[in-house]
Scaffold this active site. Structure first.
Site, PDB file in Angstrom:
ATOM      1  N   LYS A 186       0.784  -1.130   0.073  1.00  0.00           N
ATOM      2  CA  LYS A 186       0.289   0.075  -0.177  1.00  0.00           C
ATOM      3  C   LYS A 186       0.789   1.198  -0.050  1.00  0.00           C
ATOM      4  O   LYS A 186       2.072   1.253   0.251  1.00  0.00           O
ATOM      5  CB  LYS A 186      -0.987  -0.035   1.408  1.00  0.00           C
TER       6      LYS A 186
HETATM    7  C1  PLP Z   1      -5.348  -4.092   0.464  1.00  0.00           C
HETATM    8  C2  PLP Z   1      -6.921  -3.906   0.734  1.00  0.00           C
HETATM    9  C3  PLP Z   1      -7.520  -4.429   1.720  1.00  0.00           C
HETATM   10  C4  PLP Z   1      -7.079  -5.323   2.837  1.00  0.00           C
HETATM   11  O1  PLP Z   1      -5.825  -4.892   3.421  1.00  0.00           O
HETATM   12  P1  PLP Z   1      -4.895  -5.894   4.217  1.00  0.00           P
HETATM   13  O2  PLP Z   1      -4.166  -5.042   5.123  1.00  0.00           O
HETATM   14  O3  PLP Z   1      -3.986  -6.829   3.025  1.00  0.00           O
HETATM   15  O4  PLP Z   1      -5.639  -6.911   4.919  1.00  0.00           O
HETATM   16  C5  PLP Z   1      -8.924  -4.036   1.865  1.00  0.00           C
HETATM   17  N1  PLP Z   1      -9.300  -3.459   0.938  1.00  0.00           N
HETATM   18  C6  PLP Z   1      -8.868  -2.939  -0.241  1.00  0.00           C
HETATM   19  C7  PLP Z   1      -9.472  -2.322  -1.298  1.00  0.00           C
HETATM   20  C8  PLP Z   1      -7.282  -3.343  -0.425  1.00  0.00           C
HETATM   21  O5  PLP Z   1      -6.756  -2.948  -1.534  1.00  0.00           O
END
Ligand code: PLP
Length: 396
Positions: A186
């Site tokens: 992210k």
């Molecule tokens: C990455 C992501 C998540 C979940 O995040 P994690 O930390 O990997 O569990 C949820 N929604 C979206 C749109 C994402 O891109």
């Protein structure tokens, strides 16, 4: 998008601070920790940066969604409206609570279509969950109107859009609750981690207790704390929070870079025949983590992807074929392939609800290409990329 690309000395120093005391748990051990509270500090900094009241960190974005829903009282048989284009976490979090994810069409914003949301509402609906995919947002004004009209909770999944805004307000803070992910890929990362943000003290109190076995976190003797309700363990560690502290301090630096890279790439292909950019709702500002555009049809989109790859342009996503972001390939979800027995109610409702036709979503996703905007490109790489993209797409 990925903040790990710029991982460096600041992150290392922050983790070192946590290592010096060796207190790796976010709660308790007051005497040992020498005044260092990584998770708490990150929560304060995040709430401040997001211009909201409360932020609560958890172990992942998926955990943040689960905790947010649980804290809002969503449970057995309740329906949560989620988009057909999202990440599997959307339905995982809903299913974890015994609730029912109801898939709903997207439009040319690549997020929930407000009119389709209206049609998906039933007497069991409790939540509308827009997911701000690939750095841009749902039409939050329209969704808020619908949520208010039907008395539903608006939960923003802003995991891919941290730093974007809508009418000047940070994404994640427009609905009653918003969620971020700080997983490794992210815009800012904790390694693994996530957070929810809210202005509701009640929701925050429930979330912080629920994510730590129901502990009320009153007093300084963990063993003597009360448990107002059941909970679970979705805690983040001090080491992960330490990484996040350093990364959040760099969020604006990352966003500036992302924006500059996005702007150059967009300029390189704008005006090419048949290239149409994703619609950003009025009042919205993207976080620029992806450049999204439509080609005239599915065949052209597939050819464009091949042409870009042949020209050496990497990070080109055709989500239409992707099996963790788009409904078409979610066989494990549609067939409810679970390791354990599901309540019959969910099984029955899922089959009847999610067997629907999503041609409206397919119309947009089949034509869409999505280009990851990296932080680590230098000027030369960016320029070469912009030119390669323009050449590849004009050759179609
Ligand atoms: C990455 C992501 C998540 C979940 O995040 P994690 O930390 O990997 O569990 C949820 N929604 C979206 C749109 C994402 O891109």
């Amino acid at each position: 998008m990925p903040g790990f690309e710029l991982f460096g000395d600041k992150e290392r120093e922050s983790v070192q601070k946590a290592l010096e005391t060796g207190v790796l748990m976010r709660y308790g051990f007051d005497a040992m920790r020498g005044g260092r509270w990584m998770a708490s500090d990150l929560e304060s900094a995040l709430a401040k940066r997001m211009n909201t009241e409360y932020a609560h960190l958890v172990s992942s974005g998926t955990a943040a969604l689960t905790v947010a829903l649980a804290s809002a009282g969503v449970g057995a048989g309740d329906e949560v409206i989620v988009p057909t284009f999202t990440f599997v976490a959307s339905f995982e979090a809903v299913l974890a609570l015994g609730a029912i994810p109801v898939l709903c069409d997207i439009d040319d914003t690549l997020t929930l279509d407000p009119e389709a949301v209206r049609r998906a509402i039933t007497a069991r609906t409790k939540v509308i969950m827009p997911v701000h995919m690939c750095g841009s947002m749902a039409d939050l004004g329209a969704l808020k109107t619908i949520a208010d009209e039907y008395g539903l909770l608006l939960l923003e999944d802003a995991c891919q859009a941290i730093g974007g805004t809508y009418n000047g307000q940070p994404l994640g803070t427009i609905g009653e609750v918003g969620c971020f992910s700080f997983d490794y890929v992210k815009t800012i990362t904790c390694g693994e981690g996530g957070a929810l943000v809210t202005r509701s003290r009640d929701l925050y109190e429930k979330a912080q207790a629920f994510s730590d076995h129901g502990h009320d976190h009153i007093g300084s003797d963990r063993g003597a704390e009360g448990h107002p309700h059941l909970g679970f363990n979705f805690r983040i560690s001090e080491l992960n929070a330490a990484v996040g502290l350093a990364q959040l301090a760099r969020l604006d630096e990352f966003l500036d870079k992302q924006k500059a890279h996005y702007a150059r790439l967009r300029q390189a292909i704008s005006g090419l025949p048949g290239v149409e950019f994703r619609r950003v709702p009025e009042g919205g500002v993207e976080n620029y983590s992806f450049l999204n555009f439509f080609l005239s049809d599915e065949t052209t989109a597939r050819r464009a992807r091949q042409a870009l790859l042949a020209a050496g342009v990497d990070g080109v996503f055709y989500w239409y074929d992707n099996n963790w972001h788009y409904h078409r390939r979610w066989d494990h979800f549609k067939e409810l392939r679970s390791l354990y027995r599901f309540p019959e109610l969910i099984r029955e409702r899922l089959v009847s609800i999610n067997g629907r036709d999503f041609a409206a979503s397919d119309h947009w996703m089949g034509r869409n290409l999505s280009l990851l905007v990296k932080l680590g490109w230098d000027g030369q790489e960016l320029e070469a990329r912009a030119q390669a993209m323009a050449r590849a797409l004009s050759s179609l």
